[in-house]
Write an enzyme that holds these catalytic residues in place. Structure first.
Site, PDB file in Angstrom:
ATOM      1  N   SER A  61      76.877 119.121 -74.120  1.00  0.00           N
ATOM      2  CA  SER A  61      77.041 117.838 -74.415  1.00  0.00           C
ATOM      3  C   SER A  61      77.625 117.367 -75.810  1.00  0.00           C
ATOM      4  CB  SER A  61      75.617 117.187 -74.189  1.00  0.00           C
ATOM      5  OG  SER A  61      74.755 117.635 -75.111  1.00  0.00           O
TER       6      SER A  61
ATOM      7  N   GLY B 169      73.693 119.880 -71.052  1.00  0.00           N
ATOM      8  CA  GLY B 169      72.547 120.470 -70.563  1.00  0.00           C
ATOM      9  C   GLY B 169      72.976 121.974 -70.268  1.00  0.00           C
TER      10      GLY B 169
ATOM     11  N   ASN C 129      71.531 124.579 -76.110  1.00  0.00           N
ATOM     12  CA  ASN C 129      70.475 124.507 -75.169  1.00  0.00           C
ATOM     13  C   ASN C 129      69.592 125.511 -74.743  1.00  0.00           C
ATOM     14  OD1 ASN C 129      70.910 121.685 -74.198  1.00  0.00           O
ATOM     15  ND2 ASN C 129      72.822 122.324 -73.636  1.00  0.00           N
TER      16      ASN C 129
ATOM     17  N   ASP D 219      68.591 109.842 -80.709  1.00  0.00           N
ATOM     18  CA  ASP D 219      67.668 111.002 -80.439  1.00  0.00           C
ATOM     19  C   ASP D 219      67.658 112.321 -81.570  1.00  0.00           C
ATOM     20  OD1 ASP D 219      70.557 112.260 -80.116  1.00  0.00           O
ATOM     21  OD2 ASP D 219      70.571 112.612 -78.123  1.00  0.00           O
TER      22      ASP D 219
ATOM     23  N   HIS E  91      72.324 114.645 -80.657  1.00  0.00           N
ATOM     24  CA  HIS E  91      73.843 114.196 -80.706  1.00  0.00           C
ATOM     25  C   HIS E  91      74.515 113.659 -81.646  1.00  0.00           C
ATOM     26  CE1 HIS E  91      72.050 115.106 -76.482  1.00  0.00           C
ATOM     27  NE2 HIS E  91      73.276 115.709 -76.468  1.00  0.00           N
TER      28      HIS E  91
END
Length: 204
Positions: free
Chosen positions: A33, A70, A98, A179, A182
């Protein structure tokens, strides 16, 4: 630039003219991502910013995103053969975030990355491996083992290496989305600005 005279001469000699699109080297980004530009419009996302930065450096290239939100290194390995198309000259491998978030074994991350790189090299595609650095909050032993994966893979496989994709961006509120993971538009632009010279060199 192709002039009218060039076009007439080529037609007369039945010589195929070079395609301007084909002349642009393709850079694919096999990632997650972060490189896919999660939460950002395409124009502000990392792939678009990288293409713009390369242009600013005088290096014309087509950036082709191949990021899946993800995705782990195992996911990247499972799809590398079809996600990275055969016209790719350089593939930026930017996976592992991840794996870190899920606490996967660094030995498995290394094995997956090495397999990805080997497959790309077998297809005569240049590789630029983008590493990551575990945040201080991660346990010391795990962090050291994880951080050692990327330079070890790059050295073992003899590919270009960028130590930390998120250098100067990770952990900074002003450069990340809510978040805290990102990059926002400003963060994506900074990542692209720092990475572009390395990509330009890898394309030569």
């Amino acid at each position: 630039m192709l002039t009218r005279r060039n076009l007439i001469a080529a037609a007369a000699l039945s010589v195929p003219l070079p395609s301007l699109a084909a002349a642009r080297p393709v850079v694919s980004i096999l990632g997650d991502s972060i490189t896919a530009g999660f939460g950002l419009p395409a124009s502000a996302a990392f792939p678009a910013r990288l293409q713009a930065e390369l242009g600013r450096l005088g290096k014309t290239a087509t950036i082709r995103p191949a990021g899946v939100s993800g995705d782990t290194t195992a996911g990247g390995l499972a799809r590398v053969d079809f996600s990275v198309q055969r016209d790719t000259r350089l593939c930026i491998v930017a996976l592992g975030g991840n794996d870190l978030l899920r606490g996967l074994k660094p030995s498995a991350t290394r094995a997956n990355l090495e397999a990805i790189v080997r497959r790309l090299k077998a297809r005569k595609i240049k590789v630029l491996l983008a590493g990551l650095t575990a945040p201080p909050a991660i346990g010391g032993g795990y962090a050291r083992e994880f951080n050692a994966v990327f330079p070890a893979v790059a050295k073992a496989q003899g590919v270009a290496f960028y130590p930390n994709l998120l250098a100067g961006v990770a952990g900074l509120t002003k450069l990340n989305q809510r978040d805290g993971i990102h990059p926002n538009a400003q963060g994506a632009a900074l990542i692209a600005q720092r990475l572009a010279p390395v990509v330009a060199r890898a394309l030569t």
